[in-house]
Design an enzyme around this catalytic site. Structure first.
Site, short mmCIF file in Angstrom:
data_model
loop_
_atom_site.label_atom_id
_atom_site.label_comp_id
_atom_site.label_asym_id
_atom_site.label_seq_id
_atom_site.Cartn_x
_atom_site.Cartn_y
_atom_site.Cartn_z
N TYR A 24 9.23 4.41 -2.30
CA TYR A 24 7.98 4.23 -1.54
C TYR A 24 7.64 2.75 -1.41
O TYR A 24 7.38 2.24 -0.33
CB TYR A 24 6.86 5.00 -2.23
CG TYR A 24 5.54 4.98 -1.50
CD1 TYR A 24 5.24 5.95 -0.55
CD2 TYR A 24 4.57 4.00 -1.76
CE1 TYR A 24 4.02 5.95 0.12
CE2 TYR A 24 3.36 3.99 -1.10
CZ TYR A 24 3.08 4.97 -0.17
OH TYR A 24 1.88 4.96 0.50
N GLY A 65 -5.40 0.33 0.72
CA GLY A 65 -5.49 0.62 -0.71
C GLY A 65 -5.68 2.11 -0.88
O GLY A 65 -5.21 2.90 -0.05
#
Ligand SMILES: NC(=O)c1ccc[n+]([C@@H]2O[C@H](COP(=O)([O-])OP(=O)(O)OC[C@H]3O[C@@H](n4cnc5c(N)ncnc54)[C@H](O)[C@@H]3O)[C@@H](O)[C@H]2O)c1
Length: 260
Positions: A167, A198
């Protein structure tokens, strides 16, 4: 809805958003719809696609739904054809689809990562974005106008702490993809940028244990986790005319959890 019910709209600025049936992608699609873009919502989850469309009955004329795996090269032909058929040449591409495999809520660590899982994440998170960019460039170049936005992650800026190595690597690579496309096609009126969210409250974030999410939320300076609309608003701005001097950029949207 059948094909014969469809209202054909021609617009200068049709947008394709991948992974848009849920979560951040749905927030991006809603923001673009609100800004007047016809939107092609692409997702692998057919149930979620049906729910997305059913929840927005008044937007049927500006909404197209395509069920596809964006890591499949052949799928991009279908996505482009449907965009052209419903709305005309594509003007905006948002590469948002992504996966972050978890096992009992936790990532696999690098020393135990099976190649199969690595390859799948590279295909869905990164190769899909390359395929999408390659597919839309001819129409964008012909128009002399285009907007490409990759949905990366804070993990692409500082390494993956909750997600796996695959990822983190794909999210860093998406920044490089946008920068290279920005160099290559800036003179064609095409911008390419990345947005690095975020923590955002979605099904993906809910895979992590509650204590992890609580710890992350407590560390965010603005005092809350992000919502899909926070990312949608940023991308809607990047997709507009007033963002024509922003390209190759990485835009952090994280409530202050990372300031680089
Ligand atoms: N949620 C977060 O905290 C967070 C933070 C940073 C970055 N991101 C990124 O934002 C993007 C969206 O994340 P989310 O939290 O909304 O995730 P999500 O899992 O809630 O939604 C992702 C959507 O993508 C679709 N999808 C998955 N694989 C696909 C494929 N092969 N082809 C087409 N569609 C596919 C899913 O069906 C789903 O509807 C991802 O790229 C993710 O990495 C999320």
């Amino acid at each position: 809805m059948t094909d014969s019910d469809e209202f054909i709209v021609r617009s200068e600025r049709p947008a394709i958003v991948t992974g848009a049936a849920r979560g951040i992608g749905a927030g991006i699609a809603d923001a673009l719809l609100a800004a007047g873009h016809p939107v092609v919502v692409v997702d692998i989850n057919t149930d979620a696609l049906a729910e997305f469309r059913a929840a927005r009955p008044k937007l049927a004329e500006r909404l197209a739904i395509v069920a596809a795996d964006v890591s499949d090269e052949a799928a991009w032909e279908t996505i482009l054809q449907e965009t052209q058929r419903r709305f005309g040449p594509v003007a905006v591409l948002v590469n948002n689809a992504g996966i972050s495999p978890k096992h009992n809520g936790l990532r696999r660590e690098t020393d135990g990562m099976p190649l199969e899982e690595w390859n799948r994440v590279i295909a869905v998170n990164l190769t899909s974005a390359f395929l999408g960019v390659r597919a839309v460039l001819p129409a964008m170049r012909a128009q002399g106008w285009g907007r490409i936005v990759n949905v990366s992650s804070q993990a692409g800026r500082q390494g993956a702490r909750i997600a796996g190595v695959h990822y983190g690597v794909t999210k860093s690579a998406l920044l490089g993809l946008a920068m290279t496309v920005a160099y290559e096609y800036g003179a064609d009126g095409i911008t390419a940028n990345s947005v690095t969210p975020g923590r955002v409250e979605t099904d993906m974030a809910a895979q992590a244990p509650d204590e992890v999410n609580a710890r992350l939320a407590a560390a965010i300076p603005v005092g809350r986790v992000g919502q899909p609309a926070d990312i949608g608003a940023t991308i809607s701005f990047l997709a507009g005319d007033s963002a024509s001097f922003i390209t190759g950029a990485t835009i952090d949207v994280n409530g202050g959890s990372f300031m680089g």
